[in-house]
Design a protein around this motif. Structure first.
Motif, short mmCIF file in Angstrom:
data_model
loop_
_atom_site.label_atom_id
_atom_site.label_comp_id
_atom_site.label_asym_id
_atom_site.label_seq_id
_atom_site.Cartn_x
_atom_site.Cartn_y
_atom_site.Cartn_z
N HIS A 181 0.84 -1.19 0.00
CA HIS A 181 0.00 0.00 0.00
C HIS A 181 0.87 1.24 0.00
O HIS A 181 2.03 1.24 0.46
N THR A 182 0.31 2.30 -0.54
CA THR A 182 0.96 3.62 -0.53
C THR A 182 -0.12 4.67 -0.52
O THR A 182 -1.27 4.41 -0.92
N THR A 183 0.21 5.86 -0.07
CA THR A 183 -0.76 6.96 0.01
C THR A 183 -0.26 8.14 -0.80
O THR A 183 0.92 8.53 -0.71
N PHE A 184 -1.15 8.72 -1.60
CA PHE A 184 -0.82 9.88 -2.42
C PHE A 184 -1.67 11.07 -2.01
O PHE A 184 -2.84 10.91 -1.59
N ASP A 185 -1.10 12.25 -2.14
CA ASP A 185 -1.88 13.48 -2.07
C ASP A 185 -2.33 13.81 -3.49
O ASP A 185 -1.50 14.01 -4.38
N ILE A 186 -3.64 13.82 -3.72
CA ILE A 186 -4.19 14.12 -5.04
C ILE A 186 -5.12 15.31 -4.90
O ILE A 186 -6.21 15.20 -4.33
N GLU B 264 -5.41 6.43 -0.50
CA GLU B 264 -4.60 5.23 -0.28
C GLU B 264 -4.83 4.24 -1.42
O GLU B 264 -5.98 4.01 -1.83
N VAL B 265 -3.73 3.67 -1.90
CA VAL B 265 -3.80 2.61 -2.91
C VAL B 265 -3.26 1.33 -2.29
O VAL B 265 -2.15 1.31 -1.77
N VAL C 189 1.32 13.13 -5.33
CA VAL C 189 2.50 13.28 -4.48
C VAL C 189 2.48 12.17 -3.43
O VAL C 189 1.55 12.09 -2.61
N GLU C 190 3.49 11.30 -3.47
CA GLU C 190 3.55 10.19 -2.53
C GLU C 190 3.86 10.71 -1.13
O GLU C 190 4.78 11.50 -0.93
N GLN C 191 3.06 10.27 -0.16
CA GLN C 191 3.21 10.71 1.22
C GLN C 191 4.15 9.77 1.98
O GLN C 191 4.13 8.55 1.78
N PRO C 192 4.99 10.32 2.84
CA PRO C 192 5.89 9.47 3.62
C PRO C 192 5.10 8.56 4.56
O PRO C 192 4.09 8.96 5.13
N ARG C 193 5.58 7.33 4.71
CA ARG C 193 4.88 6.39 5.60
C ARG C 193 5.05 6.78 7.07
O ARG C 193 4.18 6.50 7.89
N PHE C 194 6.17 7.39 7.37
CA PHE C 194 6.45 7.76 8.77
C PHE C 194 6.84 9.23 8.81
O PHE C 194 8.02 9.58 8.77
N PRO C 195 5.84 10.16 8.85
CA PRO C 195 6.14 11.59 8.84
C PRO C 195 6.99 12.00 10.04
O PRO C 195 6.90 11.41 11.12
#
Length: 665
Positions: A503-508, A514-515, A578-584
């Motif tokens: 899984h990954t999360t994008f800012d759209i 989340e994908v 924009v791919e979001q960091p998994r651990f901000p």
């Protein structure tokens, strides 16, 4: 007659490139001038020589006539082309060129001067028989009798009436009055604003046309006294009084009206002793009657549509006239061939109220369709900053009919690729494909009747976000696999536990999406924002191309990656993720109520104080960027608990400007 041997272009961007192209075809050596910000610009590389103007702001560089003339002296340039904007309508600069023995590629200074005052310009045109709107002038020191003025307006003008400052522009001092009871207050308010903005409170009143068409006529004149018109252009699609789509000829002008418009434009040119390329602008009501607006004493941004329907090179003609040559026969006998439409591609955020955007252009391409022309000042690597107009390119299509040109231009725009900056491309495509525009039912109120955001999304497919988000996630996975230093022979996305999804999360566009995906032989599962895609098959996936089938429909998605930003293009359109960091990182979020800079710029005004109570929508700060002021407003009613900047301070995109703490009732 003198032959121009070396031409200095006192401008930048796409118009500088455009002038260089024609001048070099005439065997004229070209000199560019450039600011610090433009050191790597395309037009600088295209010129034969270039002179650096230290600084970045226009007032320190491109608006410095003394520096421009010094550059001409140092390079031996015998002529200067001012393009449009900057010094192009500066009579003082035209005189300074003459004093320095340098040819100014433009009209005589007297012609420029004659159009400097709206009041005098109208008087000149009326005397020449050019239709003008009825009006009344009120001098800066004149006493106003409300009853007498109301009677005069009712008799001489009629309502609605437009109140305008006589000197200056930009909408300052402008009021629309629809009833006599509002007249006196509007006039007095306009005078006060005119004094503050321009130092002169003279205003004039004229009849106001609701949502008229904006029609302009291209004129050309030589030093032998010949003045011709090269037909009309329709420029009614505007935002913030700025044209964004122009076309030639107008879809509502027939031969009889064209002859009237052309005669009026020629009369206007002769009345001011015009020489070179100019434009007579008119407003036209729904009854087909037209009235003088102004003469632009320069080349227009939209000149390519005239070039495409006439087959003429207007820049070449400017240079020939500047050399003292008569207008060629093909200008005198020019006719209309087909139809041309131009769009202005701007770096701006339509959803944010056409807020100018900045950034680095990572890639720019327009499909080479027949009849399509691109005039651009940007390419991959170009920086779009805050100091200059945000126009990136003009894209123009020519076809046998208006509908042919419209369809071709819509397709060219839809398939264009421009990464790195937010643009108005989706809006332009939406307008071109909209029913009223297609039928030619347009006027200056078009974008008031039609919501720009809705138009921009009108051609967006519901599959755009899910398909492109899936493609971006799969491309990112493929890139990580390609970069793997260990176990590189394992399939991409391999897991010990075969059922475990990646899984990954994008800012759209401001939303977190989340994908989740699992790709195995014979098994493919993809969900986007919690919704499973139906019938997914991944035919191929590489870091820059994903061939994906969803619900039986196969599409190829091109993916370009710049850091954590993904640009995905397909037949569905374009999307930036924009791919979001998994651990901000801890502490990287701003406190609630923070007002962030919507763009890089300079703080010009802070009308509030710390601790002050403000209403929702109140202006907290004013930023200046790209020649415009932008108000940053309070999102809620509350207390200004923090002001982080001061007037004159430069700020970056996303900087915290102030904090407004909501006050609960």
């Amino acid at each position: 007659m003198a032959t121009i041997k070396k031409l200095l272009i006192a401008n930048r961007g796409e118009i500088a490139s455009r002038i260089i192209r024609s001048a070099r075809e005439m065997d004229i050596v070209c000199v560019a001038v450039y600011s610090d910000a433009d050191a790597g610009a395309r037009f600088v590389a295209e010129a034969d020589e270039a002179v650096h103007l230290p600084g970045t702001a226009p007032a320190d560089t491109y608006l410095r006539g003394d520096l421009i003339l010094d550059a001409a002296r140092r390079t031996g340039a015998d002529a200067i082309h001012p393009g449009y904007g900057f010094l192009s309508e500066n009579a003082g600069f035209a005189r300074a060129c003459a004093d320095a023995g340098v040819v100014f590629v433009g009209p005589p200074p007297a012609a420029i001067d004659s159009m400097g005052s709206k009041i005098e310009a109208k008087k000149t045109m009326a005397a020449a028989g050019v239709p003008v709107l009825p009006g009344i002038t009120i001098e800066t020191d004149s006493a106003i009798d409300g009853a007498q003025l109301g009677a005069r307006v009712a008799e001489e003008i009629g309502y609605p009436v437009l109140v305008k400052a006589a000197f200056g522009g930009g909408g300052r001092g402008m009021r629309i009055v629809r009833e006599e009871g509002d007249l006196l207050e509007a006039v007095e308010g306009a005078r006060r604003e005119a004094v503050t903005a321009f130092g002169d409170g003279t205003v004039f009143l004229e009849r106001y046309l609701d949502a008229p068409r904006h029609i302009e006529v291209q004129i050309f004149a030589d030093t032998q006294g010949t003045v011709v018109h090269l037909f009309e252009r329709e420029c009614s699609i505007q935002r913030r009084y700025q044209k964004i789509i122009e076309e030639a000829p107008s879809p509502v002008v027939d031969e009889a009206l064209r002859a009237e418009l052309g005669s009026a434009a020629i009369a206007a040119g002769k009345a001011i002793g015009y020489v070179g390329a100019g434009t007579a602008e008119f407003v036209m009501g729904s009854d087909g009657r037209f009235y003088f607006l102004e003469v632009n004493t320069r080349l227009q941004v939209e000149h390519p549509v005239t070039e495409l329907i006439t087959g003429l090179d207007l820049v070449r003609l400017q240079l020939l006239v500047a050399e003292g040559r008569p207008l060629p026969d093909d200008v005198i006998t020019a006719g209309i061939d087909g139809h041309a439409i131009e769009v202005r591609l701007y770096a701006e955020d339509v959803a944010a109220g056409f807020l100018p955007a900045t950034g680095t252009v990572h890639g720019f391409s327009v499909p080479p369709l027949p009849g399509v022309r691109v005039d651009s000042g940007v390419s991959a690597g170009s920086e779009v900053g805050v100091h200059y107009d945000p126009m990136l390119a003009k894209i123009i299509a020519h076809g046998p009919t208006r509908d042919d040109a419209r369809r071709t231009l819509a397709r060219a725009l839809a398939e264009s690729r421009l990464h790195g900056v937010v643009t108005n491309r989706e809006l332009l495509v939406g307008i071109l494909r909209e029913e009223e525009f297609a039928a030619g039912r347009i006027d200056t109120g078009y974008l008031t009747r039609h919501d720009p955001v809705a138009l921009a999304r009108s051609w967006r497919s519901p599959e755009l976000v899910p398909v492109h988000a899936a493609a971006a996630a799969l491309a990112a996975q493929a890139a990580r696999r390609a970069d793997a230093l260990a176990l590189s022979t394992l399939p991409s996305g391999w897991r010990n536990v075969a059922s475990q999804e990646q899984h990954t999360t994008f800012d759209i566009e401001g939303d977190e999406v989340e994908v989740r995906y699992l790709v195995r032989r014979g098994t493919t599962r993809v969900s986007v924002a919690g919704t499973s895609l139906v019938g997914v098959r991944v035919l191929s996936a590489s870091p820059d191309q994903v061939d994906l089938e969803v619900d039986g429909v196969r599409r190829s998605c091109a993916v370009r990656t710049y850091g954590s930003t993904y640009h995905v293009d397909s037949v569905l359109g374009s999307l930036t993720l924009v791919e979001q960091p998994r651990f901000p990182e801890p502490g990287d979020r701003n406190e609630p109520g923070s007002l962030l800079a919507p763009m890089p710029g300079t703080v010009v005004r802070v009308p509030v104080e710390q601790g002050q109570l403000v209403e929702e929508g109140a202006t907290v700060l004013v930023l200046e960027a790209m020649k415009m002021e932008h108000s940053v407003r309070a999102p809620v009613a509350g207390v200004v608990s923090q002001i982080s900047v001061k007037p004159g301070q430069a700020v970056d995109l996303g900087a915290v400007l102030a904090v407004v703490e909501e006050v609960s009732e």
